[in-house]
Design a protein around this motif. Structure first.
Motif, PDB file in Angstrom:
ATOM      1  N   LYS A  29     -18.189  39.830 -12.491  1.00 38.26           N
ATOM      2  CA  LYS A  29     -16.781  39.741 -12.066  1.00 38.26           C
ATOM      3  C   LYS A  29     -16.352  38.305 -11.886  1.00 38.26           C
ATOM      4  CE  LYS A  29     -13.503  41.776  -8.830  1.00 38.26           C
ATOM      5  NZ  LYS A  29     -13.302  42.688  -7.673  1.00 38.26           N
ATOM      6  N   MET A  30     -17.256  37.448 -11.380  1.00 36.76           N
ATOM      7  CA  MET A  30     -16.935  36.026 -11.244  1.00 36.76           C
ATOM      8  C   MET A  30     -16.709  35.394 -12.620  1.00 36.76           C
ATOM      9  SD  MET A  30     -16.793  34.885  -8.102  1.00 36.76           S
ATOM     10  CE  MET A  30     -17.065  33.144  -8.356  1.00 36.76           C
ATOM     11  N   LEU A  31     -17.530  35.785 -13.610  1.00 39.32           N
ATOM     12  CA  LEU A  31     -17.359  35.224 -14.943  1.00 39.32           C
ATOM     13  C   LEU A  31     -16.021  35.634 -15.562  1.00 39.32           C
ATOM     14  CD1 LEU A  31     -20.942  35.703 -16.452  1.00 39.32           C
ATOM     15  CD2 LEU A  31     -19.855  33.550 -15.868  1.00 39.32           C
ATOM     16  N   SER A  32     -15.630  36.887 -15.359  1.00 38.77           N
ATOM     17  CA  SER A  32     -14.415  37.387 -16.018  1.00 38.77           C
ATOM     18  C   SER A  32     -13.144  36.978 -15.301  1.00 38.77           C
ATOM     19  CB  SER A  32     -14.489  38.912 -16.135  1.00 38.77           C
ATOM     20  OG  SER A  32     -14.588  39.502 -14.835  1.00 38.77           O
ATOM     21  N   THR A  33     -13.170  36.900 -13.975  1.00 37.99           N
ATOM     22  CA  THR A  33     -11.941  36.627 -13.229  1.00 37.99           C
ATOM     23  C   THR A  33     -11.789  35.171 -12.788  1.00 37.99           C
ATOM     24  OG1 THR A  33     -13.019  37.248 -11.143  1.00 37.99           O
ATOM     25  CG2 THR A  33     -11.851  38.995 -12.363  1.00 37.99           C
ATOM     26  N   ILE A  34     -12.886  34.453 -12.656  1.00 39.20           N
ATOM     27  CA  ILE A  34     -12.819  33.071 -12.149  1.00 39.20           C
ATOM     28  C   ILE A  34     -13.122  32.065 -13.245  1.00 39.20           C
ATOM     29  CG2 ILE A  34     -13.762  31.437 -10.496  1.00 39.20           C
ATOM     30  CD1 ILE A  34     -12.056  33.550  -9.194  1.00 39.20           C
ATOM     31  N   TYR A  35     -14.282  32.200 -13.890  1.00 34.47           N
ATOM     32  CA  TYR A  35     -14.715  31.193 -14.852  1.00 34.47           C
ATOM     33  C   TYR A  35     -13.976  31.292 -16.185  1.00 34.47           C
ATOM     34  CZ  TYR A  35     -18.548  29.792 -11.784  1.00 34.47           C
ATOM     35  OH  TYR A  35     -19.281  29.303 -10.738  1.00 34.47           O
ATOM     36  N   GLN A  36     -13.670  32.511 -16.617  1.00 35.43           N
ATOM     37  CA  GLN A  36     -12.997  32.655 -17.902  1.00 35.43           C
ATOM     38  C   GLN A  36     -11.609  32.022 -17.915  1.00 35.43           C
ATOM     39  OE1 GLN A  36     -13.473  36.453 -19.813  1.00 35.43           O
ATOM     40  NE2 GLN A  36     -11.509  36.303 -20.888  1.00 35.43           N
ATOM     41  N   PRO A  37     -10.789  32.149 -16.874  1.00 37.27           N
ATOM     42  CA  PRO A  37      -9.504  31.424 -16.905  1.00 37.27           C
ATOM     43  C   PRO A  37      -9.659  29.906 -16.919  1.00 37.27           C
ATOM     44  CG  PRO A  37      -9.430  33.196 -15.296  1.00 37.27           C
ATOM     45  CD  PRO A  37     -10.860  33.089 -15.738  1.00 37.27           C
ATOM     46  N   MET A  38     -10.771  29.385 -16.441  1.00 40.86           N
ATOM     47  CA  MET A  38     -10.933  27.933 -16.397  1.00 40.86           C
ATOM     48  C   MET A  38     -11.354  27.364 -17.743  1.00 40.86           C
ATOM     49  SD  MET A  38     -12.593  27.019 -12.686  1.00 40.86           S
ATOM     50  CE  MET A  38     -14.123  27.891 -12.956  1.00 40.86           C
ATOM     51  N   ILE A  39     -12.288  28.030 -18.457  1.00 43.16           N
ATOM     52  CA  ILE A  39     -12.834  27.430 -19.682  1.00 43.16           C
ATOM     53  C   ILE A  39     -12.558  28.261 -20.924  1.00 43.16           C
ATOM     54  CG2 ILE A  39     -14.668  26.239 -18.414  1.00 43.16           C
ATOM     55  CD1 ILE A  39     -16.577  28.461 -19.228  1.00 43.16           C
ATOM     56  N   TYR A 119     -27.462  28.876 -15.756  1.00 43.32           N
ATOM     57  CA  TYR A 119     -27.384  28.974 -14.302  1.00 43.32           C
ATOM     58  C   TYR A 119     -26.436  30.106 -13.945  1.00 43.32           C
ATOM     59  CZ  TYR A 119     -29.584  24.391 -14.316  1.00 43.32           C
ATOM     60  OH  TYR A 119     -30.452  23.350 -14.523  1.00 43.32           O
ATOM     61  N   ALA A 120     -26.741  30.771 -12.840  1.00 44.01           N
ATOM     62  CA  ALA A 120     -25.919  31.899 -12.414  1.00 44.01           C
ATOM     63  C   ALA A 120     -24.584  31.410 -11.880  1.00 44.01           C
ATOM     64  CB  ALA A 120     -26.659  32.700 -11.333  1.00 44.01           C
ATOM     65  N   PRO A 121     -23.537  32.192 -11.993  1.00 43.89           N
ATOM     66  CA  PRO A 121     -22.251  31.809 -11.401  1.00 43.89           C
ATOM     67  C   PRO A 121     -22.368  31.675  -9.882  1.00 43.89           C
ATOM     68  CG  PRO A 121     -21.998  33.637 -12.939  1.00 43.89           C
ATOM     69  CD  PRO A 121     -23.468  33.464 -12.720  1.00 43.89           C
ATOM     70  N   LEU A 122     -21.564  30.828  -9.343  1.00 45.78           N
ATOM     71  CA  LEU A 122     -21.576  30.638  -7.896  1.00 45.78           C
ATOM     72  C   LEU A 122     -21.039  31.877  -7.200  1.00 45.78           C
ATOM     73  CD1 LEU A 122     -20.202  26.981  -7.622  1.00 45.78           C
ATOM     74  CD2 LEU A 122     -22.565  27.742  -7.420  1.00 45.78           C
ATOM     75  N   PRO A 123     -21.591  32.235  -6.056  1.00 40.43           N
ATOM     76  CA  PRO A 123     -21.014  33.332  -5.278  1.00 40.43           C
ATOM     77  C   PRO A 123     -19.620  32.932  -4.775  1.00 40.43           C
ATOM     78  CG  PRO A 123     -22.762  32.252  -4.054  1.00 40.43           C
ATOM     79  CD  PRO A 123     -22.802  31.686  -5.428  1.00 40.43           C
ATOM     80  N   PRO A 124     -18.783  33.894  -4.436  1.00 38.17           N
ATOM     81  CA  PRO A 124     -17.404  33.582  -4.036  1.00 38.17           C
ATOM     82  C   PRO A 124     -17.309  32.602  -2.867  1.00 38.17           C
ATOM     83  CG  PRO A 124     -17.632  35.926  -4.452  1.00 38.17           C
ATOM     84  CD  PRO A 124     -19.008  35.344  -4.519  1.00 38.17           C
ATOM     85  N   GLU A 125     -18.179  32.776  -1.831  1.00 37.93           N
ATOM     86  CA  GLU A 125     -18.096  31.871  -0.686  1.00 37.93           C
ATOM     87  C   GLU A 125     -18.383  30.428  -1.081  1.00 37.93           C
ATOM     88  OE1 GLU A 125     -20.003  34.468  -0.906  1.00 37.93           O
ATOM     89  OE2 GLU A 125     -19.322  35.973   0.540  1.00 37.93           O
ATOM     90  N   GLU A 126     -19.395  30.229  -1.935  1.00 36.28           N
ATOM     91  CA  GLU A 126     -19.736  28.875  -2.338  1.00 36.28           C
ATOM     92  C   GLU A 126     -18.733  28.315  -3.338  1.00 36.28           C
ATOM     93  OE1 GLU A 126     -23.664  26.450  -4.072  1.00 36.28           O
ATOM     94  OE2 GLU A 126     -23.752  28.608  -3.584  1.00 36.28           O
ATOM     95  N   PHE A 127     -18.175  29.181  -4.190  1.00 40.05           N
ATOM     96  CA  PHE A 127     -17.221  28.686  -5.175  1.00 40.05           C
ATOM     97  C   PHE A 127     -15.967  28.132  -4.496  1.00 40.05           C
ATOM     98  CE2 PHE A 127     -13.502  29.280  -7.839  1.00 40.05           C
ATOM     99  CZ  PHE A 127     -13.883  28.689  -9.017  1.00 40.05           C
ATOM    100  N   PHE A 128     -15.457  28.830  -3.500  1.00 39.62           N
ATOM    101  CA  PHE A 128     -14.228  28.393  -2.853  1.00 39.62           C
ATOM    102  C   PHE A 128     -14.454  27.252  -1.869  1.00 39.62           C
ATOM    103  CE2 PHE A 128     -12.935  32.592  -4.372  1.00 39.62           C
ATOM    104  CZ  PHE A 128     -11.715  32.293  -4.932  1.00 39.62           C
ATOM    105  N   LYS A 129     -15.682  26.742  -1.822  1.00 37.39           N
ATOM    106  CA  LYS A 129     -15.947  25.516  -1.066  1.00 37.39           C
ATOM    107  C   LYS A 129     -15.977  24.285  -1.968  1.00 37.39           C
ATOM    108  CE  LYS A 129     -18.695  27.792   2.533  1.00 37.39           C
ATOM    109  NZ  LYS A 129     -20.047  27.890   3.171  1.00 37.39           N
ATOM    110  N   ASN A 130     -16.006  24.495  -3.297  1.00 37.41           N
ATOM    111  CA  ASN A 130     -16.002  23.386  -4.246  1.00 37.41           C
ATOM    112  C   ASN A 130     -14.562  23.004  -4.559  1.00 37.41           C
ATOM    113  OD1 ASN A 130     -18.720  22.541  -5.192  1.00 37.41           O
ATOM    114  ND2 ASN A 130     -18.930  24.737  -5.543  1.00 37.41           N
ATOM    115  N   GLN A 131     -14.179  21.816  -4.141  1.00 38.77           N
ATOM    116  CA  GLN A 131     -12.792  21.415  -4.287  1.00 38.77           C
ATOM    117  C   GLN A 131     -12.408  21.208  -5.743  1.00 38.77           C
ATOM    118  OE1 GLN A 131     -11.839  17.831  -2.218  1.00 38.77           O
ATOM    119  NE2 GLN A 131      -9.628  18.064  -2.456  1.00 38.77           N
TER     120      GLN A 131
END
Length: 502
Positions: A29-39, A119-131
C-alpha cells in the motif's frame, strides 16, 4: 545510477538482486499510494520486477543472469534508448531510498557485474518524519492530499489516553526461559559465525572518501594533459583517491593545487599508480613556497600598517600607557655595553616594555642594524607570534652568551621556545637560565667524575680482583753538584771490567 560510458552498461552484462525482507500488505500500500505518485508507475514496476527475481519466501541473493532478462520483462528495446530509460528509473528508486546499485569487477570474465540491493518501503510513522520525502510528495499531489494519505495510513491515538500514565507489564526473556549453557555445540557456533560473517560482508558500508571527490578533480583537470587517462582511472580507485586526499590534507593544498600536481611528469608510473613519495615531495615544495609568500605578505602588510601615522601613533601610545613591572627574581644582569648607561632596574624595565628594535639599536650603536637580522626578527614577531618582551630576552641571551646572530641560530632557539610554550617574560627568563645551566654543565671539567670513578673502583676491589698498578717512569731532576775525578775514574774502571778489558 551514475554511468558515464554506455559501453560499461548494457543488456549483456550480468546482474543479481539482493534483499533481506518480504513485502507485506502495508508495504504494498505504501508503494502504490505514497511512492508511486512521487517517482511514477514505471519506476515502481521496475521495483516489483527486481523484487520478483528472488522467491517471495526467500531472502539473500538471486541467481546471476544477464540484464537482457530485465529488459525483456519490462519490454525495453535493446540499445542506447532502453539503457537510458533503465538508468533513469533506477536513479529515481535510488534517490528515495528503495534501491542501491553497485558494480563489481570480475577478473575471471574481465567484465562488470551489477548488484541491485532492494530496501523495504518506510513504514508510515517513519515516512512522515522525513521532511524531504514529505516535501516531494507535497509537490506531486498537494498539501491536502498529504494530510488525507496520513490519516488513511495512520490511526490516531485515543485522546483520553494521551496523558495517562503508562506501566510496562512485559515479561523479560530470562524470567521465562532458562538456557542450557553447559553443552557447547561447536558446529552450531561455527555455522552462526559463518552466517554472521557473510551478513557483515554484504552489509559492509562503502568506502567514503573525505576530501576531494573524483568529480571535483576531473572537472578542473586539463583535457590535453598526458596524465588525463590516469586521472580518469581514479574513479575506480578509492585507495589512490584516499592517498591524494591524505597528501592534500597534510600540506593544506587546494583543489587547483592538487590538479596542478597531478599534471606533473612522473607523478603516475606506467601502470597508473601514484608515486606517493614524488607527490609528497612536490606537495611539500608547493607548501613551503606558499608559506613563504604568506609570511612575506604578512610582514609587508605590517609595514604598511606601521607607516600609517595616526593609527600607529595611537597604537604606540596605547601600548606605552600600560607599563609592566619586573619582579626581582626574574632580573637579568646588565651587559657590558649598557654599563654606565642604566642600572639593573632600568635595564630589565627596557627588556619588559620596549620594542625589540630599540634594543637592537642600542646593541648596534656603531652602525645600522643589518637587514637580514631585522627580517629574521620580523618573521619571529609577525609570523611566529612571539611578543617583544620575549624577543628582547632572546636578544639578551644571544649577546651575553656570544651566540651566533645567524638566521639558523635564531630560528633554532625560537623553535625550541615555541615547542616549550614560552610566551611571557618570566617564561623566557626561565628558559635562558635553563639553557645557561645546561651549557655550563656541558663545558665543566670532569674532575668530579674521575674522583667518583676512582672511589667506585676502590669499592669494587672488595668484590673482585683489581687491575695491577703499573709503575710509571717519572722525570727526576739532574743532580745539583758535579761528580769528582775519583768518582768518574771509578765508574770508568767499572765499565771496563764489565766489558772484559781489565
Amino acid at each position: 545510477m551514475r554511468i558515464t560510458n554506455m559501453l560499461h552498461f548494457s543488456e549483456y552484462h550480468r546482474y543479481y538482486v539482493v534483499r533481506d525482507f518480504s513485502l507485506s500488505s502495508m508495504d504494498l500500500k505504501m508503494l502504490s499510494t505514497i511512492y508511486q505518485p512521487m517517482i511514477g508507475a514505471y519506476a515502481i514496476s521496475l521495483y516489483h520486477t527486481l523484487y520478483q527475481q528472488l522467491p517471495a519466501d526467500k531472502v539473500g541473493s538471486s541467481l546471476m543472469e544477464q540484464q537482457r532478462k530485465l529488459f525483456l520483462s519490462l519490454e525495453l528495446e535493446g540499445g542506447e534508448r532502453g539503457r537510458k530509460w533503465f538508468i533513469e528509473q533506477t536513479s529515481k528508486l535510488e534517490a528515495i531510498g528503495l534501491l542501491k546499485t553497485c558494480r563489481r569487477f570480475v577478473e575471471a570474465s574481465d567484465d562488470y557485474v551489477y548488484e541491485y540491493t532492494l530496501y523495504a518501503p518506510l513504514p508510515p510513522e517513519e515516512f512522515f518524519k522525513n521532511q524531504h520525502l514529505i516535501l516531494l510528495l507535497r509537490d506531486k499531489v498537494g498539501k491536502y492530499m498529504v494530510f488525507s494519505l496520513r490519516d488513511e495510513l495512520i490511526s490516531a491515538e485515543h485522546e483520553e489516553l494521551r496523558e495517562a500514565n503508562s506501566e510496562n507489564l512485559s515479561v523479560p526473556f530470562y524470567e521465562l526461559f532458562r538456557l542450557n549453557t553447559q553443552v557447547v555445540d561447536y558446529e552450531l557456533e561455527e555455522a552462526l559465525f559463518d552466517a554472521a560473517g557473510t551478513k557483515q560482508d554484504q552489509s559492509r558500508p562503502e568506502v567514503v572518501i573525505k576530501g576531494f571527490q573524483y568529480s571535483d578533480i576531473i572537472m578542473h583537470f586539463p583535457r590535453e594533459s598526458g596524465n588525463r587517462a590516469y586521472v580518469e582511472r581514479l574513479k575506480y580507485e578509492p585507495e589512490q583517491m584516499a592517498q591524494i586526499n591524505f597528501v592534500a590534507k597534510k600540506y593544506g593544498l587546494y583543489l587547483t593545487d592538487m590538479c596542478r600536481l597531478l599534471d606533473e611528469d612522473g607523478v603516475f608510473d606506467p601502470n597508473g599508480e601514484i608515486a606517493l613519495e614524488l607527490l609528497q615531495h612536490k606537495a611539500n615544495s608547493m607548501f613551503r613556497q606558499d608559506k613563504k609568500r604568506s609570511e612575506e605578505r604578512a610582514r609587508y602588510l605590517a609595514r604598511v600598517e606601521q607607516g600609517r601615522g595616526a593609527a600607529s601613533e595611537a597604537a604606540v601610545s596605547k601600548e606605552a600607557a600600560v607599563e609592566k613591572a619586573v619582579e626581582m627574581e626574574f632580573y637579568l644582569g646588565v651587559p657590558d655595553i649598557f654599563q654606565g648607561e642604566c642600572n639593573q632596574h632600568q635595564y630589565n624595565f627596557i627588556l619588559r616594555n620596549e620594542p625589540y628594535t630599540f634594543l637592537l639599536e642600542k646593541i648596534f650603536s656603531k652602525g645600522t642594524v643589518p637587514d637580514g637580522l631585522l627580517d629574521t626578527l620580523a618573521k619571529v614577531d609577525l609570523n611566529y607570534g612571539l611578543s617583544d618582551e620575549v624577543i628582547n630576552v632572546l636578544i639578551h641571551y644571544l649577546y651575553v652568551n656570544k651566540r651566533s646572530w645567524s638566521r639558523a641560530s635564531i630560528e633554532f632557539s625560537v623553535t625550541d621556545m615555541l615547542a616549550k610554550q614560552v610566551g611571557t617574560y618570566e617564561e623566557a627568563v626561565q628558559y635562558i637560565r635553563e639553557q645557561s645551566k645546561y651549557k655550563d654543565a656541558k663545558s665543566s671539567p670532569r674532575g668530579g667524575r674521575t674522583g667518583a670513578s676512582s672511589a667506585s673502583s676502590q669499592r669494587g676491589g672488595t668484590r673482585g680482583k683489581a687491575k695491577p698498578q703499573l709503575p710509571v717512569v717519572e722525570d727526576k731532576p739532574a743532580a745539583a753538584s758535579q761528580r769528582t775525578a775519583e768518582e768518574r775514574e771509578a765508574m770508568r774502571r767499572r765499565a771496563q771490567m764489565l766489558d772484559g778489558k781489565i
